[in-house]
Design an enzyme around this catalytic site. Structure first.
Site, PDB file in Angstrom:
ATOM      1  N   ASP A  71      18.508  30.440 -24.931  1.00  0.00           N
ATOM      2  CA  ASP A  71      17.170  30.240 -24.363  1.00  0.00           C
ATOM      3  C   ASP A  71      17.222  29.542 -23.000  1.00  0.00           C
ATOM      4  O   ASP A  71      16.214  29.486 -22.297  1.00  0.00           O
ATOM      5  CB  ASP A  71      16.299  29.393 -25.310  1.00  0.00           C
ATOM      6  CG  ASP A  71      16.027  30.090 -26.634  1.00  0.00           C
ATOM      7  OD1 ASP A  71      15.856  31.321 -26.609  1.00  0.00           O
ATOM      8  OD2 ASP A  71      15.988  29.413 -27.665  1.00  0.00           O
ATOM      9  N   ASP A 104      10.160  31.271 -28.652  1.00  0.00           N
ATOM     10  CA  ASP A 104      11.296  31.864 -29.345  1.00  0.00           C
ATOM     11  C   ASP A 104      10.973  31.845 -30.844  1.00  0.00           C
ATOM     12  O   ASP A 104      10.218  30.988 -31.301  1.00  0.00           O
ATOM     13  CB  ASP A 104      12.549  31.036 -29.049  1.00  0.00           C
ATOM     14  CG  ASP A 104      13.759  31.523 -29.822  1.00  0.00           C
ATOM     15  OD1 ASP A 104      14.043  32.722 -29.762  1.00  0.00           O
ATOM     16  OD2 ASP A 104      14.389  30.701 -30.504  1.00  0.00           O
ATOM     17  N   CYS A 162       0.848  -1.193   0.000  1.00  0.00           N
ATOM     18  CA  CYS A 162       0.000   0.000   0.000  1.00  0.00           C
ATOM     19  C   CYS A 162       0.883   1.242   0.000  1.00  0.00           C
ATOM     20  O   CYS A 162       2.112   1.151   0.068  1.00  0.00           O
ATOM     21  CB  CYS A 162      -0.934   0.020   1.214  1.00  0.00           C
ATOM     22  SG  CYS A 162      -0.080   0.260   2.784  1.00  0.00           S
ATOM     23  N   ASP A 195      15.083  26.681 -28.409  1.00  0.00           N
ATOM     24  CA  ASP A 195      15.985  25.633 -28.882  1.00  0.00           C
ATOM     25  C   ASP A 195      17.456  26.005 -28.825  1.00  0.00           C
ATOM     26  O   ASP A 195      18.301  25.215 -29.209  1.00  0.00           O
ATOM     27  CB  ASP A 195      15.631  25.240 -30.322  1.00  0.00           C
ATOM     28  CG  ASP A 195      16.041  26.320 -31.326  1.00  0.00           C
ATOM     29  OD1 ASP A 195      16.130  27.494 -30.927  1.00  0.00           O
ATOM     30  OD2 ASP A 195      16.266  25.980 -32.500  1.00  0.00           O
ATOM     31  N   CYS A 224       3.530   1.709   2.620  1.00  0.00           N
ATOM     32  CA  CYS A 224       4.807   1.039   2.377  1.00  0.00           C
ATOM     33  C   CYS A 224       5.747   1.946   1.594  1.00  0.00           C
ATOM     34  O   CYS A 224       6.962   1.932   1.807  1.00  0.00           O
ATOM     35  CB  CYS A 224       4.582  -0.252   1.595  1.00  0.00           C
ATOM     36  SG  CYS A 224       3.491  -1.434   2.415  1.00  0.00           S
TER      37      CYS A 224
END
Length: 740
Positions: free
Chosen positions: A630, A427, A16, A626, A19
Site C-alpha cells: 500500500d 484497502d 510577533c 496497512d 519575529c
C-alpha cells in the site's frame, strides 16, 4: 558532518509573527540546515540538517533573540519551568505598571489630577515622570531591547510599535512638563498614565496568553507523563529497580499489576490485560500472553508479565508518537504560511500608516495633541500578535486532540488537506476486514484427499508472506500435519505462488494463475463463484498441470467497519474499496459495508495508478492501508492514512497514522481536521477584522464623523485582548468531540 538530525530549540524574545520569519531566515541561512520551522504558538523551533546545536543557537542570538537546545528527558519540564517563571515575571511587571498608571487614570477620569502651575504641582509631576520612567525600564524593558535589536537589523516588529508608542508618550510628556514656555504650541496634557497603563495591559495580556498557550500542549505532556521513571529488571537472577535510561536491549523486565510498561518489548511469560487507551484510543484492555508485544507507557491491569526489551529510548512507540505529534505541531499548512507572510510585512506597513496619520492630523487636525494621540494609538492597536498566533495555536491543539483519539497527524498540510477530501479509498485486507483470515472450505478434486490438498497448500504457502498464507499454515498445524520442503519457490504478484514439492510442480493461486498455466478448473469454478458471492476468497491448487482442488478462506469484516463507513458518508465523502482480491469476493465485502465503488484484482504496483486515476477525475483522495504494497498508493494520495497495526513502511509513507485498527480513526481524523481548519479560519478572520477595523478607528476616522478619538490605553487593552481571544478560541478544540 553528513548525518541529518532534528534539533529542537526553545526560542525566547519573539513577540510577533514578524519575529518568526526573522528567526526562520536566520536558521535556514546556517550551512547544513535543510529545513527550519519556528512555532510562535509554543516558541520553539524544529531544525533538520547536519549541523551542531551550538551553531544554531549562535545564529538565533545573532538575529537578536535567545535560544537553548531542548534535549534529554527533562527538556519539556525545564521548558515548562522557564515559561512559568516568565509568566510570573510578566505578572509582576504588569502589577508594578498598573500601580503607577491606574491611580493617574482614575484621577484623570474623576477630574482630581493636579495642574502644572505651582511648585508643588510641578514636583508631583516630576515624581510621576520618574515613576513612569521606572515602569519603562522595569516593566517595559523587553520592548525597548527588542525594538533596538530589530532596528540594528533594519527590521521592525511588535516591540518597535510598543516602544515607539510608549516611549514617545513619555518624551512628549517630559517636553510638556519641562518646556511649557519654550514650546507654547504643545497642548499641556501629559501622557504618563497612558505609557504605564499600556505596558501594564500588554504585559498582563501576554501573561494570560502564555497561560492559555501552556494548555495547548497538554496532549504532549500527558503522553510524556505516560513514561515511567524507573523499570524493574532481572539481572543475574536478581530483580532491581533502575532508571529508565539504564535499561538495555534484550534485558528481561517484570511488570506487576497496576504498573506501567517501561519500554517496548515482547512477553516471554505471564498473562495479563494491558490498557493501551492513551496510546491507541482503544478503550478496552488488550489480552497479553507469551509472544505478545507490549508498548512503553501502557498500563498493566491484572497479572504479572515478564518481557524482553526490544526497543528503548527514542525508538519506543511512545517516543516516536511524541516526536510525530511535535513535528506536526511545528509544521505549517499553506494557510499558516500565508498568515506569516502577511504578518512579516505588517509592522512596516503600520509604521507607514502611523506616519501618514501623523502628517494628516498635523496639517488638518485641530491641534498637536490630536497628532500625538492618534499616532500613538495606531502604533499600539496594530500589533499583529493575534495574526501570528491564529494558525500555530490551533494546529497545536488540533494535532494534540487527534492524538488523544489515537490519530497521529504528521504535518499541518495533511491537517488542512483532510478537510478538503472528496473520496476515501480503503484497502480491503486488514483495513475493512480483520486481516486474520481462516480456512472455511476445502474442496478436493477427484482422486485427492482433503488432507493432501491442505498439506500441499500449507507447505507451498509456508514460504509466502501473503496475508492469507498464515491462515492456511495455521489450519494445517491444527490438524498436526508436518509440512513438506519446498524448492524453487516464487511469488507471482497478484496471482499466487509456485514451487516444487516432492518432485511435483505446484501452483497455488487464483483463476488468473490457473489460466496463465492452462489449468482446467471448470469442475470447481461454479463452487468457487458461489463461495466468492459470500465474501470468501478461493484459491486453486494444481500439481504437474492437473487441478487437485480448491481452498477458500474468509477474512471477517471488522465489527465497526460498516458504522465507520457510514460516518464517512455522513461527512460527505465517497468511499472506494481497492483490493487485489477477485471481483466477486470484493463485491461481497463491499455489499456488507456499503462502499460506493470497487476496484478489484488490482496488482500491488497498480494501486497508486488507481489513486492517480481518481485524482484525474478531480477527486481529492485519501488512501487507507496497512501493508507494504500500500506504500506507493499512500504516497500518491493527497492524504495517506496508515493503520498503525500495519507495517513500518506503510506508516512512514503515510501522512496520518491510526494507532487503532478501526476505520473510525479515519472519520475521527477528518472530523478533527475540519474542526481545526474551521478554528484557524475563525482566528484569522478575527485577527484580520480586528486590524482592519481597529487601525482606521485608531487613526481617527470616527472623529471625522463627530465621534471620539480612540484612547491609546483602550487600544493597548484591545491589542492584548485580541491575542487572548485567539488563544482561548483555539483551546476550545481541547473539548471537541469527533463523535456524538
Amino acid at each position: 558532518m553528513s548525518k541529518q538530525n532534528t534539533i529542537r530549540l526553545s526560542i525566547s524574545g519573539m513577540s510577533c509573527a514578524g519575529c518568526v520569519s526573522t528567526v526562520e531566515q536566520a536558521l535556514k541561512a546556517v550551512v547544513g540546515v535543510s529545513n527550519a520551522e519556528v512555532n510562535f504558538g509554543d516558541h520553539t523551533a524544529s531544525v533538520v540538517g547536519a549541523v551542531d546545536a551550538e551553531v544554531l543557537v549562535k545564529a538565533v542570538r545573532d538575529a537578536g533573540y535567545d535560544a537553548a537546545q531542548m534535549a534529554g528527558e527533562h527538556a519539556e519540564a525545564e521548558k515548562q519551568a522557564a515559561e512559568f517563571a516568565h509568566y510570573r515575571s510578566l505578572l509582576r511587571k504588569s502589577a508594578f505598571a498598573a500601580l503607577v498608571g491606574f491611580p493617574q487614570l482614575i484621577m484623570g477620569v474623576t477630574g482630581t489630577m493636579p495642574g502644572m502651575q505651582t511648585l508643588t504641582e510641578h514636583i508631583f509631576w516630576w515624581i510621576i515622570a520618574a515613576l513612569t520612567l521606572l515602569v519603562l525600564v522595569y516593566s517595559g524593558r523587553q520592548f525597548f531591547i527588542g525594538a533596538w535589536k530589530a532596528f540594528l537589523r533594519h527590521n521592525a516588529n511588535m516591540d518597535t510599535l510598543i516602544a515607539l508608542g510608549t516611549g514617545s508618550a513619555w518624551v512628549y510628556s517630559i517636553l510638556v512638563l519641562a518646556l511649557p514656555g519654550i514650546i507654547p504650541t504643545l497642548t499641556r496634557h501629559a501622557y504618563f498614565e497612558a505609557a504605564s497603563v499600556i505596558i501594564a495591559l500588554i504585559n498582563f495580556g501576554s501573561a494570560l496568553e502564555m497561560r492559555a498557550r501552556g494548555k495547548t500542549s497538554e496532549a504532549i505532556q500527558r503522553l510524556i507523563g505516560l513514561q515511567p521513571k524507573t523499570a524493574r529488571v532481572i539481572r543475574d537472577g536478581k530483580e532491581m529497580d533502575i532508571a529508565i535510561s539504564e535499561v538495555g536491549l534484550q534485558e528481561t523486565l517484570r511488570v506487576r499489576p497496576g504498573e506501567k510498561i517501561a519500554v517496548d518489548g515482547e512477553v516471554i511469560d505471564g498473562h495479563s490485560s494491558v490498557d493501551e487507551s492513551m496510546l491507541t484510543g482503544e478503550p478496552l484492555p488488550i489480552e497479553k500472553t507469551r509472544g505478545s508485544r507490549v508498548a512503553a507507557g501502557t498500563m498493566n491491569k491484572s497479572g504479572t508479565l515478564l518481557y524482553v526489551a526490544t526497543k528503548i529510548g527514542k525508538d519506543t512507540a511512545l517516543a516516536r508518537i511524541v516526536d510525530m505529534v511535535r513535528q506536526a505541531q511545528n509544521s505549517k499548512p499553506s494557510i499558516g504560511r500565508l498568515a506569516d507572510q502577511v504578518a512579516a510585512v505588517f509592522v512596516p506597513s503600520v509604521l507607514i500608516i502611523a506616519v501618514i496619520t501623523c502628517l494628516a492630523w498635523f496639517n488638518f487636525g485641530p491641534g498637536p495633541a490630536y497628532v500625538f494621540e492618534t499616532t500613538m494609538t495606531v502604533l499600539i492597536i496594530a500589533c499583529p500578535c493575534a495574526l501570528g498566533l491564529a494558525t500555530p495555536i490551533s494546529i497545536m491543539v488540533g494535532v494534540g486532540r487527534a492524538a488523544e483519539y489515537g490519530v497521529l497527524i504528521r504535518n499541518g498540510e495533511a491537517l488542512q488537506s483532510s478537510r478538503k477530501l472528496t473520496t476515501v479509498v480503503l484497502d480491503k485486507t486488514g483495513t475493512i476486514t480483520e486481516g486474520k483470515p481462516a480456512v472455511t472450505s476445502i474442496q478436493p478434486a477427484a482422486g485427492t484427499s482433503e488432507q493432501e490438498l491442505l498439506l500441499l497448500a500449507a507447505s507451498i504457502e509456508s514460504a509466502s508472506e501473503h496475508p492469507l498464507a498464515e491462515s492456511i499454515v495455521a489450519a494445517a498445524k491444527q490438524k498436526n500435519l508436518s509440512l513438506l520442503a519446498v524448492d524453487r519457490f516464487s511469488a507471482l504478484a497478484g496471482k499466487g505462488v509456485q514451487g516444487r514439492i516432492s518432485e511435483r510442480d505446484i501452483l497455488f493461486g487464483n483463476e488468473r494463475l490457473m489460466q496463465s498455466f492452462n489449468i482446467d478448473i471448470s469442475v470447481l469454478r461454479e463452487k468457487a463463484e458461489s463461495l466468492a458471492q459470500s465474501g470468501h476468497t478461493s484459491m486453486y491448487l494444481a500439481a504437474d498441470g492437473k487441478l487437485l482442488g480448491l481452498l477458500s478462506v474468509a477474512d471477517p469484516v471488522k465489527a465497526d467497519s460498516r458504522e465507520a463507513i457510514d460516518r464517512l458518508h455522513g461527512l460527505g465523502l465517497k468511499v472506494v474499496m481497492l483490493t487485489g482480491d477477485q471481483e466477486s469476493t470484493a463485491r461481497a465485502v463491499a455489499g456488507q459495508v456499503g462502499v460506493d465503488e470497487v476496484f478489484a484484482q488490482v496488482l500491488p504496483e497498480d494501486k497508486h495508478n488507481k489513486i492517480a486515476e481518481l485524482q484525474a477525475r478531480g477527486e481529492i483522495v485519501a488512501m487507507v492501508g496497512d501493508g507494504i504494497n500500500d506504500a506507493p498508493a499512500l504516497a500518491q494520495a493527497d492524504v495517506g492514512f496508515a493503520i498503525g497495526t500495519g507495517t513500518d513502511v506503510a506508516i512512514e509513507s503515510a501522512d496520518v497514522t491510526l494507532m487503532r485498527g478501526s476505520l473510525h480513526g479515519v472519520a475521527d481524523a477528518i472530523a478533527v481536521s475540519q474542526a481545526t481548519v474551521r478554528n484557524i479560519k475563525q482566528n484569522l478572520f478575527g485577527a484580520f477584522v480586528y486590524n482592519t477595523i481597529g487601525i482606521p478607528i485608531a487613526a481617527g476616522v470616527l472623529y471625522l464623523f463627530g465621534g471620539p478619538l480612540l484612547n491609546p490605553m483602550i487600544a493597548g487593552a484591545a491589542m492584548a485582548l485580541s491575542s487572548v481571544t485567539v488563544v482561548s478560541n483555539a483551546n476550545r478544540l481541547r473539548w471537541y468531540k469527533a463523535r456524538g
